[in-house]
Each structure stands twice: as C-alpha cells, then as structure tokens.
Enzyme design. Structure first.
Site, PDB file in Angstrom:
ATOM      1  N   CYS A 111      -0.167 -11.917  40.694  1.00  0.00           N
ATOM      2  CA  CYS A 111       1.008 -11.262  41.268  1.00  0.00           C
ATOM      3  C   CYS A 111       1.113  -9.795  40.828  1.00  0.00           C
ATOM      4  O   CYS A 111       0.325  -8.964  41.219  1.00  0.00           O
ATOM      5  CB  CYS A 111       2.251 -12.076  40.914  1.00  0.00           C
ATOM      6  SG  CYS A 111       3.767 -11.589  41.735  1.00  0.00           S
ATOM      7  N   HIS A 112       2.110  -9.461  40.009  1.00  0.00           N
ATOM      8  CA  HIS A 112       2.302  -8.102  39.507  1.00  0.00           C
ATOM      9  C   HIS A 112       1.548  -7.841  38.193  1.00  0.00           C
ATOM     10  O   HIS A 112       1.527  -6.715  37.708  1.00  0.00           O
ATOM     11  CB  HIS A 112       3.792  -7.823  39.258  1.00  0.00           C
ATOM     12  CG  HIS A 112       4.587  -7.622  40.503  1.00  0.00           C
ATOM     13  ND1 HIS A 112       4.975  -8.673  41.310  1.00  0.00           N
ATOM     14  CD2 HIS A 112       5.078  -6.505  41.084  1.00  0.00           C
ATOM     15  CE1 HIS A 112       5.673  -8.208  42.324  1.00  0.00           C
ATOM     16  NE2 HIS A 112       5.753  -6.892  42.217  1.00  0.00           N
TER      17      HIS A 112
END
Length: 186
Positions: A111-112
């Site tokens: 994800c991030h």
C-alpha cells in the site's frame, strides 16, 4: 504457501497501520510456521486504522532498539497512510530496512509502505507497485512502478492494496524460501 518453519520475520509498524495489512501477514506467516515479531518504536501496543476509523490494537513483541536485521529472514512493512508516514522520519526504522536490503534479505511493503522504501533509498531502478496515490512518489524516486497486484524484484516484494494480501503473503514466503537475493543493478 511455503513452509516457513525455522524462519523469523519482523513486521515493522507503529500507530495507524492499516489493520488488515499487519494482521493478515502476521497470521498467514505464523500459520506457515514462521516466528513473527511485531516491532515498533515503543513497547506495549500499537493501534490500527481499519478503513475509515481507528481499529484494534496489536501487541508489540519487540522494540526497534532491541532488534537487528541479523535476527530475521525478512521484514514486512504494512501500509495505511499514517503508519509509513510516521516511520519514514525515524532514522532507526530506515536503518533497519536498509540493513535487511544490504544483507540481501526479503523486504516486503504494501500500500503506502513503499514510502519507507523511498526514504531508505531502495526503489531506484527496481520494479515496484504501491497504492495508486503514491505512484508519482515511486517514479520520482527512480522506481519502475507497475500497476500489478504484487510485484517481485530480487527479494523486494510490493503490493498495491489490502485486496491483494493473500498473493502478497505467498510471494513473501516464496522469496524467503529462495534465500538471499543478488541485488544486481537493474
């Protein structure tokens, strides 16, 4: 999933980790036989973020000061917006990630969490995926961003979102089973 008996994995996280991005790898990798430690900045518990609000707390097994890349076969970096943003300004966290990479061990981010890979100087010339909103960050750091559920590049495992966690965990196990990875220039 590959059998991970006698393997040790660190999951580096702090408050604001995306709930499923820590819990799914934690549970799946333990089910595969690995010893998995949740590592954080401080002892106690860290609180997750579950989609749109605060989630459950998870017990911290070891503090960042008490671990070394020498202790593990791989490191997993959960995302969420808050968790990697807080960790990427912590030099000890970046040093730990760099140590895994330098020792040619598996580094996995979802994800991030590729923000941490960017800060650690790992994405340059590597195939990487991430949550779409940080695509430009990855490209600006020299990464070769791909719109794929999971991307593997010589021991670097990245995944774009929580919907891809099963495939992400399978690739982590596969890369750990393969052993150390040569890090040739791309």
């Amino acid at each position: 999933m590959q059998n991970l008996a006698n393997k040790s994995i660190a999951i580096l996280a702090t408050n604001g980790f995306e709930q499923s991005e820590l819990e799914v790898p934690l549970n799946k990798l333990r089910e595969a036989g690995a010893k998995v430690d949740v590592v954080s900045l401080e002892a106690g518990e860290i609180k997750g973020w579950d989609k749109k609000d605060w989630g459950r707390s998870v017990k911290v097994d070891k503090t960042l000061d008490a671990v070394s890349a020498d202790d593990y076969d791989a490191i997993v970096l959960p995302g969420g917006q808050i968790n990697p943003d807080l960790l990427r300004v912590e030099q000890k966290a970046l040093d730990l990630i760099k140590a895994f990479w330098t020792q040619k061990k598996v580094v996995a981010a979802v994800c991030h969490a590729p923000w941490l890979l960017i800060e650690a100087g790992i994405v340059k010339d590597r195939k990487v995926t991430s949550y779409n909103s940080i695509k430009t960050d990855v490209i600006n750091a020299g990464g070769k961003w791909e719109d794929s559920p999971v991307v593997v590049d010589q021991g670097l495992v990245t995944s774009r979102n929580p919907g891809d966690l099963d495939a992400f965990c399978d690739k982590i196990a596969e890369e750990i089973s393969e052993g150390r990875h040569d890090r040739r220039a791309a």
